[in-house]
Scaffold this active site. Sequence first.
Site, PDB file in Angstrom:
ATOM      1  CG  ASP A 251     -44.990   0.775  10.846  1.00 32.90           C
ATOM      2  OD1 ASP A 251     -44.326   1.822  10.934  1.00 32.90           O
ATOM      3  OD2 ASP A 251     -46.043   0.582  11.482  1.00 32.90           O
TER       4      ASP A 251
ATOM      5  CG  ASN B 131     -42.444   4.377  19.945  1.00 33.99           C
ATOM      6  OD1 ASN B 131     -41.254   4.577  20.089  1.00 33.99           O
ATOM      7  ND2 ASN B 131     -43.252   5.253  19.374  1.00 33.99           N
TER       8      ASN B 131
ATOM      9  CE1 TYR C 154     -47.371  18.584  12.270  1.00 36.96           C
ATOM     10  CE2 TYR C 154     -45.054  18.266  12.801  1.00 36.96           C
ATOM     11  CZ  TYR C 154     -46.387  18.133  13.134  1.00 36.96           C
ATOM     12  OH  TYR C 154     -46.734  17.530  14.318  1.00 36.96           O
TER      13      TYR C 154
ATOM     14  N   GLY D 121     -43.047  12.308  12.387  1.00 33.74           N
ATOM     15  CA  GLY D 121     -42.727  10.884  12.333  1.00 33.74           C
ATOM     16  C   GLY D 121     -43.015  10.282  10.969  1.00 33.74           C
ATOM     17  CB  SER D 122     -41.073   7.993   8.794  1.00 34.89           C
ATOM     18  OG  SER D 122     -40.875   6.918   9.702  1.00 34.89           O
ATOM     19  CG  ASP D 123     -45.442   6.967  12.800  1.00 35.95           C
ATOM     20  OD1 ASP D 123     -44.924   8.092  12.641  1.00 35.95           O
ATOM     21  OD2 ASP D 123     -45.970   6.620  13.876  1.00 35.95           O
TER      22      ASP D 123
ATOM     23  CB  THR E  78     -47.213   3.419  21.093  1.00 31.76           C
ATOM     24  OG1 THR E  78     -46.738   2.155  20.608  1.00 31.76           O
ATOM     25  CG2 THR E  78     -46.695   3.645  22.501  1.00 31.76           C
TER      26      THR E  78
END
EC number: 2.7.1.33
Length: 256
Positions: free
Chosen positions: A6, A9, A100, A107-109, A132
Amino acid sequence: MLVVVDMGNTNITMGLYKEDTLIGNYRLTTKLQRTSDEYGFMILSFLQAYQVTVEDIKDVIISSVVPKIMYSFTNSIRKYFHKEPIIVGPGVKTGISIKYDNPRSLGSDRIVDAVGAYYSHHCACLVIDFGTATTFDVISSNGEFMGGAIAPGIGISAEMLSNRAAQLPEVAIKKPQHIIGKNTVEGMQAGVVYGYIGLTEKLIKEIKKQYSEPLKVISTGGLGRMIYHETDLIDAYDKDLTFKGLKIIYDMQKRD
């Protein structure tokens, strides 16, 4: 064995799976100037700590929200592991339907966390990732990513406070003994921590009010444990949620 990565940032976290068991994890600071050789040696050191060799690694799967470091990192996988890593993104099966406006901007996270929560708990969920940035994401009981909210992370909040106010120092993010601080550091800690608890609780309440299904609230991320212990509105804390999501997504690719 499987390496799950993973790339965030602030930190890059890596997990090591032996079949369905997470047997190790490793965290390093995200830096843009590292070479593929530096990444390669770091990953090798991680494996050596668990007495695992390159030959033991079957695959690598990566979720990244930092495009600038992907070239060096993926090249390190190719060079040192002789593998083509699986990158979570368009075309990769996740088992989650994205409701969406622009799915490619998500974001893939957030997708990986949604997968980890939904397939671990099998119900409608509100996933809060304290990173973050702090994300609040709703997943329906049918496995649909419905959207969510994004707030400045608690670390950013504390950092901006000290950066923008000349007489305020940098402080550790922890709950002070008293909410009425007896010095500047305690006062800042009280404002940041208790203020963030309030932000979290308000968003949870408003999201639940506007969403039709009951939601199980799950927190993850570096500071997720601290906030979890300070509110009754979060049902569970799962520090390995992202790793679980990556493992589930990997298994979906292998079943096809």
